[in-house]
Design an enzyme around this catalytic site. Structure first.
Site, PDB file in Angstrom:
ATOM      1  N   ASP A 120      -5.672  50.099  29.576  1.00 16.66           N
ATOM      2  CA  ASP A 120      -4.329  49.617  29.507  1.00 16.66           C
ATOM      3  C   ASP A 120      -4.276  48.374  28.683  1.00 16.66           C
ATOM      4  O   ASP A 120      -4.807  47.322  29.113  1.00 16.66           O
ATOM      5  CB  ASP A 120      -3.528  49.455  30.783  1.00 16.66           C
ATOM      6  CG  ASP A 120      -1.931  49.321  30.487  1.00 16.66           C
ATOM      7  OD1 ASP A 120      -1.639  49.279  29.567  1.00 16.66           O
ATOM      8  OD2 ASP A 120      -1.386  48.840  31.476  1.00 16.66           O
ATOM      9  N   ASP A 210       0.044  52.279  24.031  1.00 19.99           N
ATOM     10  CA  ASP A 210      -0.939  51.039  24.581  1.00 19.99           C
ATOM     11  C   ASP A 210      -1.894  51.551  25.735  1.00 19.99           C
ATOM     12  O   ASP A 210      -2.499  50.763  26.639  1.00 19.99           O
ATOM     13  CB  ASP A 210      -0.067  49.777  25.012  1.00 19.99           C
ATOM     14  CG  ASP A 210       0.831  50.168  26.085  1.00 19.99           C
ATOM     15  OD1 ASP A 210       1.327  51.191  26.234  1.00 19.99           O
ATOM     16  OD2 ASP A 210       1.280  48.986  26.552  1.00 19.99           O
ATOM     17  N   GLU A 211      -1.759  52.867  26.236  1.00 26.33           N
ATOM     18  CA  GLU A 211      -2.677  53.291  27.133  1.00 26.33           C
ATOM     19  C   GLU A 211      -3.216  54.643  27.095  1.00 26.33           C
ATOM     20  O   GLU A 211      -2.772  55.486  26.438  1.00 26.33           O
ATOM     21  CB  GLU A 211      -1.984  53.021  28.563  1.00 26.33           C
ATOM     22  CG  GLU A 211      -0.569  54.025  28.613  1.00 26.33           C
ATOM     23  CD  GLU A 211       0.053  54.073  30.127  1.00 26.33           C
ATOM     24  OE1 GLU A 211      -0.631  53.619  30.954  1.00 26.33           O
ATOM     25  OE2 GLU A 211       1.356  53.535  30.099  1.00 26.33           O
TER      26      GLU A 211
END
Length: 646
Positions: A120, A210-211
């Site tokens: 993350d 974003d993860e």
């Protein structure tokens, strides 16, 4: 007696005040928002933040909406507590045995052999902006104007977080700097990070921009490394090459990895060993709100019955089913045991259920403005469908009112679509129905609009047409060139289609018998057939509007209607009138005879008359339809009905 009456008089307002305080307390907690568990919030005085949000929202439409939702939730919680009180008075031994057997089975079968990692990025949007403006690293900063999309850790110290309204964030942190979104910049940086992750797991699963999830088990074995060392190298490489720090969680499944990645943020990692005891210890004191899938509403329901942490689930196991149902019970047992999925694979390998887009904006009203917004939304959806190479057959319109109430309307389509103009045309009646519904309530005023397509179809997928098997793109007319023809050149309906429909009719023999007893089977079957087909036809605005435009009767200078415009062609199947246009008429009849439409008739009607209509030999039916050809039809009007083999 006087003193007793006085005591009772004093007690009533106290009880009322206590009830009011409880309601206010629950509303305070609700207003804290869905991102309460974001990293960087641990040291924040949440009661102080809640009071600021409460006071800033007091009297607003948002506040009234949340207040109403909180009242509804309070009633639901009271019902749950009443049910719990009853369950505590009865014998639950059989349910306890069932649950314990289930738990024993899950413990025996659980997979503890995989090393799953959840990566993350730390305050991703804010971190990307800080690369261009390093001076923002040491000041409170957020990305997003009206609503915060994310904020850096300096801003989080004041209680700011994603999903928070901008004006609320300014009250919590007056010095907050807000930047506009730049998705192009974020996507480019995300691709750089994904290229690095692919070296550790080529089949990584992107959870968002974003993860991502990775299964590093093969990498660990191939390089003879422990998972903690591998993840350290991964994080260091990402930081060195992209200048973005990431945090990671390592565990035997995706659920534990996800929770763990939030433990040592920012720029840290946490590992839960792959053994049953370590997993149980990790989950025991974990607040239920920390589990992915538990939100504000469900958290309050669980806390109300005494489930604050995952270890509290076990003592309540005997009454979970009666309180929350089977699915929730399974979910909670999995939480208690720390069980999650271990299969990690690329997102495009999952079967996608829908594609949608929605946007929030300032309050919007007025017919023209709403339609302009719908056009923009349809264009956004078309772009998403184009990227995914998909079409859809069910359209859903979603709106959020200025009062924050959410409404949705949907419709099934007679053909797959993906073009913005088609999406807009089919969505218009849904919007019009909402406008009519709110006409006497001050009109439709919204702050969010979304369009979503379900029943997805790959646009390059090979499909089977109604007249035999042919190859073509889903949703297009190009595939109708390859057909099965008999010796005389007539198109043949595959025998398996009749067998499938015969099977269905055999399953519905009882309803057929009941209709025959009424003595009205002929008329009722005819009514059902025409009603279903006509409803499908009337829902196709594009085709209907086009046929109506073609069929408008223009006047000559003398005021008489032009003779060639006076005629109307009538469909031999559904009796629907339309303009004398070859393409439109053929397209309409092709739809009437489509396999899906016929199946819908068979499914929705049990009439033996319909069975006879559906299963009669195709050549006979088609020749009969040709005899009903409208006057004035050209020789090319029925290319779908009769084609001789050249």
């Amino acid at each position: 007696m006087a003193d007793e009456a006085k005591d009772n008089h004093l007690q009533q307002p106290l009880e009322h005040t206590e009830l009011s305080e409880r309601k206010q307390s629950s509303l305070h907690h609700s207003l804290l928002g869905p991102s309460l568990q974001k990293a960087g919030q641990d040291a924040v005085d949440q009661s102080k933040v809640a009071e600021i949000i409460y006071q800033a929202s007091l009297g607003s439409k948002f506040f009234k909406h949340e207040e109403k939702r909180d009242e509804q939730l309070t009633k639901k919680v009271e019902a749950i507590l009443a049910r719990k009180q009853y369950l505590e008075s009865i014998d639950l031994s059989s349910e306890l045995r069932r649950i314990d057997e289930r738990i024993s089975h899950l413990v025996r079968e659980r997979d503890l052999s995989q090393f799953i990692v959840h990566v993350d990025c730390d305050a991703f949007y804010a971190s990307v902006e800080e690369l261009d403006r390093p001076e923002l690293k040491n000041v409170p900063m957020a990305v997003g104007k009206g609503v915060l999309t994310t904020c850096n850790y300096k801003a989080r110290e004041f209680g700011c977080r994603s999903g928070m309204a901008g004006h609320i964030a300014q009250k919590l942190c007056p010095q907050l700097i807000s930047l506009p979104l730049n998705f192009g910049k974020y996507s480019k940086k995300a691709e750089e990070i994904r290229e690095i992750m692919a070296k550790y797991d080529p089949r990584y699963e992107a959870a968002s921009v974003d993860e991502a999830y990775l299964n590093i088990t093969p990498y660990c074995k191939a390089h003879d490394l422990d998972p903690a060392t591998v993840v350290s190298r991964l994080r260091a490489e990402i930081l060195e090459k992209t200048k973005i720090s990431v945090s990671a969680g390592i565990g035997p499944n995706a659920t534990i990895a996800k929770i763990s990645s939030n433990k040592n943020k920012p720029n840290g990692q946490f590992i839960v060993p792959n053994n049953h005891e370590a997993v149980m210890d990790f989950m025991a004191d974990l607040p239920v709100r920390k589990v992915n899938g538990v939100g504000r509403v469900f958290e309050r329901e669980l806390v109300s019955v005494g489930i604050n942490t995952c270890k509290d689930i076990y003592p309540m196991r005997g009454m979970l089913h009666d309180l929350f149902g089977e699915k929730v019970t399974n979910f909670l047992i999995y939480c208690y045991l720390g069980i999650g999925r271990t299969e990690i694979r690329p997102v495009d390998e999952y079967e996608r259920k829908s594609v949608g887009t929605e946007r929030t904006f300032a309050d919007l009203w007025g017919s023209n403005r709403l339609r302009e917004r719908m056009k923009l939304t349809a264009e956004d959806l078309e772009k998403d469908l184009e990227e995914l190479n998909l079409s859809f057959r069910t359209l859903v319109l979603k709106v959020k009112l200025h009062t924050y109430g959410v409404y949705s309307r949907q419709r099934a389509l007679h053909r797959p679509i993906h073009i913005a103009q088609d999406i807009y045309q089919y969505a218009l009646p849904l919007l019009a129905s909402l406008e009519t519904e709110f006409k006497d309530k001050g009109g439709l005023k919204i702050r969010l609009m979304g369009l979503r397509g379900t029943a997805l179809i790959e646009r390059n997928k090979k499909v089977q047409g109604f007249f035999g098997k042919w190859v073509g793109e889903a949703g297009s007319r190009e595939g109708t060139k390859r057909k099965q023809l008999d010796a005389e050149g007539w198109e043949v309906w595959p025998q398996e289609e009749f067998e499938q429909m015969d099977d269905h009719q055999n399953q519905t023999s009882k309803p057929v018998a009941r209709i025959q007893e009424d003595g009205q089977e002929d008329e009722r079957a005819k009514d059902i057939t025409f009603e279903i087909l006509s409803q499908g036809i009337s829902s196709t605005e594009n085709l209907h509007d086009l046929s109506q435009q073609k069929g408008k009767k223009e006047k000559e200078p003398g005021g008489q209607l032009q003779e060639h415009e006076q005629e109307q062609w009538r469909c031999p199947i559904c009796n629907h009138s339309m303009a004398p246009d070859d393409r439109i008429f053929n397209e309409h009849i092709d739809w009437c005879l489509s396999r899906e439409a016929i199946r819908d008739v068979v499914k929705e009607s049990s009439s033996s008359n319909i069975q006879e209509a559906v299963t009669s030999p195709p050549p006979k039916r088609l020749k009969m339809m040709e005899k009903k050809k409208p006057t004035g039809a050209t020789s090319g009007l029925f290319p779908l009905f009769k084609q001789k083999q050249r």
